[in-house]
Motif scaffolding. Sequence first.
Motif, PDB file in Angstrom:
ATOM      1  N   ILE A  32      -8.832   2.538   0.840  1.00  9.18           N
ATOM      2  CA  ILE A  32      -9.022   1.346   1.672  1.00  9.18           C
ATOM      3  C   ILE A  32     -10.420   0.804   1.410  1.00  9.18           C
ATOM      4  CG2 ILE A  32      -9.083   0.422   4.012  1.00  9.18           C
ATOM      5  CD1 ILE A  32      -7.317   2.798   4.846  1.00  9.18           C
ATOM      6  N   CYS A  33     -10.494  -0.470   1.045  1.00  7.04           N
ATOM      7  CA  CYS A  33     -11.776  -1.093   0.695  1.00  7.04           C
ATOM      8  C   CYS A  33     -11.997  -2.351   1.534  1.00  7.04           C
ATOM      9  CB  CYS A  33     -11.794  -1.481  -0.780  1.00  7.04           C
ATOM     10  SG  CYS A  33     -11.444  -0.123  -1.924  1.00  7.04           S
ATOM     11  N   CYS A  68      -3.325   5.676   8.188  1.00 17.23           N
ATOM     12  CA  CYS A  68      -4.616   5.552   7.522  1.00 17.23           C
ATOM     13  C   CYS A  68      -5.661   6.438   8.187  1.00 17.23           C
ATOM     14  CB  CYS A  68      -5.100   4.100   7.510  1.00 17.23           C
ATOM     15  SG  CYS A  68      -5.610   3.457   9.128  1.00 17.23           S
ATOM     16  N   PRO A  87      -5.268  -5.301  -6.192  1.00 15.89           N
ATOM     17  CA  PRO A  87      -5.004  -4.561  -4.951  1.00 15.89           C
ATOM     18  C   PRO A  87      -3.517  -4.350  -4.726  1.00 15.89           C
ATOM     19  CG  PRO A  87      -6.637  -6.282  -4.582  1.00 15.89           C
ATOM     20  CD  PRO A  87      -6.070  -6.517  -5.944  1.00 15.89           C
ATOM     21  N   CYS A 145      -0.935  -1.221   7.641  1.00 15.84           N
ATOM     22  CA  CYS A 145      -0.181   0.027   7.779  1.00 15.84           C
ATOM     23  C   CYS A 145       1.250  -0.230   8.241  1.00 15.84           C
ATOM     24  CB  CYS A 145      -0.896   0.963   8.752  1.00 15.84           C
ATOM     25  SG  CYS A 145      -2.448   1.643   8.101  1.00 15.84           S
ATOM     26  N   ASP A 168      -3.679   5.598  -1.391  1.00 10.61           N
ATOM     27  CA  ASP A 168      -4.450   4.419  -1.807  1.00 10.61           C
ATOM     28  C   ASP A 168      -5.776   4.384  -1.055  1.00 10.61           C
ATOM     29  OD1 ASP A 168      -2.479   3.577  -3.489  1.00 10.61           O
ATOM     30  OD2 ASP A 168      -1.947   1.768  -2.364  1.00 10.61           O
ATOM     31  N   TYR A 173      -8.674   5.904   3.405  1.00 14.13           N
ATOM     32  CA  TYR A 173      -7.498   5.982   2.546  1.00 14.13           C
ATOM     33  C   TYR A 173      -6.229   5.886   3.384  1.00 14.13           C
ATOM     34  CZ  TYR A 173      -7.406  10.827   4.209  1.00 14.13           C
ATOM     35  OH  TYR A 173      -7.380  11.950   5.016  1.00 14.13           O
ATOM     36  N   MET A 174      -5.152   5.510   2.724  1.00 16.13           N
ATOM     37  CA  MET A 174      -3.841   5.434   3.360  1.00 16.13           C
ATOM     38  C   MET A 174      -3.198   6.822   3.392  1.00 16.13           C
ATOM     39  SD  MET A 174      -3.296   2.443   4.492  1.00 16.13           S
ATOM     40  CE  MET A 174      -3.186   0.666   4.291  1.00 16.13           C
ATOM     41  N   ALA A 195       0.829  -1.212   0.000  1.00 11.57           N
ATOM     42  CA  ALA A 195       0.000   0.000   0.000  1.00 11.57           C
ATOM     43  C   ALA A 195       0.861   1.259   0.000  1.00 11.57           C
ATOM     44  CB  ALA A 195      -0.926   0.003   1.210  1.00 11.57           C
ATOM     45  N   THR A 216      -6.343  -2.520  -0.388  1.00 10.81           N
ATOM     46  CA  THR A 216      -6.134  -1.148  -0.854  1.00 10.81           C
ATOM     47  C   THR A 216      -5.953  -1.157  -2.362  1.00 10.81           C
ATOM     48  OG1 THR A 216      -3.741  -1.351  -0.451  1.00 10.81           O
ATOM     49  CG2 THR A 216      -5.092  -0.390   1.309  1.00 10.81           C
TER      50      THR A 216
END
Length: 353
Positions: A164-165, A253, A228, A246, A162, A313-314, A158, A293
């Motif tokens: 985050i999903c 994040c 991803p 992370c 990016d 998001y990151m 990541a 991500t």
Amino acid sequence: MKQTEISQLGEFGLIDRLTKDFPLRNPESKKGVGDDAAVLSFGDNEALVTTDLLLEGVHFDLRYVPLKHLGYKAAIVNFSDIYAMNGTPKQITVSLGVSSRFTVEHIEELYEGIRLACEIYGVDLVGGDTSASVTGLVISITCLGVAAPEDVVYRNGAKPTDLICVSGDLGAAFMGLQLLERENRVAAGHKEGFTPDFAGKEYILERQLKPEARKDIVALLKENGVKPTSMMDVSDGLSSELLHLCRQSDTGCRVYEEKIPIDYQTAVMAEQFNMNLVTAAMNGGEDYELLFTVPLVDKEKIDKIRGISMIGYMTKPELGCALVSPDGQEFAIRAQGWNAFQEESSRPADKND
């Protein structure tokens, strides 16, 4: 020499400490301890290997978990690890420790659940071992999978910005566990004639007793041209998994509370138990959804895929990891999910970490 309690390190701290002096010596060993599965390189494809150990009284309670469901779940949690690497599970081995209170018919029932999981996911049972046990039922499953080298997704890819999903919804399995434990306690106070109150709660019960691995999400991502940048399954709780991504990707994040997907039955059950709904969703675990991500440029592709929520998001690592409330307040994310060495824990963890 000062002795250290295992609970001080926790599961992942213990694994890090035990394995830090084991360098990979063979060129075929591409990834060892530290992801959802190990990655071995043989020819044109990567072999993925993961293993999971379940102990009666620690990871499951047979007073309310049917053996067939247990067998199914024991297989599924391993399949989920392979899908979290963007691979496909192919074979499993099953090893059991069995105490004298179990009959042949009991073990057949357990294997019926394993067989059903293998049938649905196209996986072969290729071996295992069986031994006597003095501590109840012990289940160890190792799963072998495969992926093209260019398809494998790790936890460490990541980048800041990016997205985050997460697939599906969160917290349902945890609330299903709370319901099962409550009804079990109530049943213990009745000598006979007690009927559990499960009406209208079928979804959360199924998420606890019969979870599914998200092979459909892996397929949809490929169909839509999305790979991803990092991924893992949600076995120990969203908070724990976010911190893993992370830490291994060297990012921070921001996750938005109102974006976390939660099913209606989960919300109703949390209210009945007077539990904070977001806390249950963040820390419950055992959802076996995929947390991943993707680059910002893939947002429109993700928007088109049903069953995926973008929750944040990151960021740069120095900004830390935070949950953002609807009014904009930020709260540090802490790992409060499953810890295999805390006595109060009662859910299985991801064992290849």
